[in-house]
Design an enzyme around this catalytic site. Structure first.
Site, mmCIF file in Angstrom:
data_model
loop_
_atom_site.group_PDB
_atom_site.id
_atom_site.type_symbol
_atom_site.label_atom_id
_atom_site.label_comp_id
_atom_site.label_asym_id
_atom_site.label_seq_id
_atom_site.Cartn_x
_atom_site.Cartn_y
_atom_site.Cartn_z
ATOM 1 N N SER A 176 -0.899 0.489 -2.588
ATOM 2 C CA SER A 176 -0.051 1.204 -3.536
ATOM 3 C C SER A 176 -0.680 2.469 -4.104
ATOM 4 O O SER A 176 0.001 3.254 -4.757
ATOM 5 C CB SER A 176 0.362 0.284 -4.695
ATOM 6 O OG SER A 176 -0.751 -0.015 -5.505
ATOM 7 N N LYS B 109 -3.431 1.322 -11.177
ATOM 8 C CA LYS B 109 -2.293 2.243 -11.125
ATOM 9 C C LYS B 109 -2.617 3.489 -11.943
ATOM 10 O O LYS B 109 -3.557 3.523 -12.725
ATOM 11 C CB LYS B 109 -1.026 1.601 -11.723
ATOM 12 C CG LYS B 109 -0.498 0.402 -10.960
ATOM 13 C CD LYS B 109 0.175 0.803 -9.679
ATOM 14 C CE LYS B 109 0.832 -0.361 -8.990
ATOM 15 N NZ LYS B 109 -0.064 -1.196 -8.213
#
Length: 145
Positions: free
Chosen positions: A63, A100
């Site tokens: 991701s 993230k």
């Protein structure tokens, strides 16, 4: 992207001095006028200026590829850096650890993926969010073993 492994760094380890060529390596045509003088750098100081507040984690998943973080990379995380909008962080949301990009806006907090095939995490108002630290380096092999 999930975190696979967390490792503490020992503050009292000796310096690691590595030869450092004071030239830049061209990814195109090399310059014949470059001087190949070498110096030494301390990898501890270069990679982890605040060693006492730093730790390593191993990232799993895809991701964060646009941020240069790939599956299996070791990430250097500094807990002494105050997390700000735009930083890549190690976060725990409702008990799940993730890596993230932190986005803080008028509408709240979003943990953004750096891969269009992975969803962002919108942190709900009643969710528990804890930022473990800010990712400062991603260490990955050029050739996978």
């Amino acid at each position: 992207m999930r975190v696979d492994e967390v490792s503490a760094l020992l503050a009292d380890k000796p310096s690691v001095l590595v030869p450092f060529a004071s030239v830049e390596a061209a990814c195109g045509f090399p310059s014949p006028a470059q001087d190949y003088q070498t110096n030494e750098i301390d990898l501890n100081e270069h990679l982890m200026p605040n060693r006492v507040a730093s730790f390593l984690i191993r990232a799993r998943g895809h991701s964060m590829t646009r941020a240069g973080i790939f599956d299996g990379d070791e990430l250097i995380v500094d807990r002494s850096i105050r997390p700000e909008d735009g930083h890549v962080v190690v976060a725990v949301v409702d008990g799940d650890m993730t890596v993230k990009r932190l986005r803080v806006g008028a509408d709240g907090v979003v943990l953004s993926a750096e891969n269009r095939h992975h969803p962002d995490i919108v942190v709900a108002e009643l969710s528990e969010l804890h930022i473990w630290g800010v990712v400062t380096r991603s260490l990955h092999r050029v050739l996978r073993a």
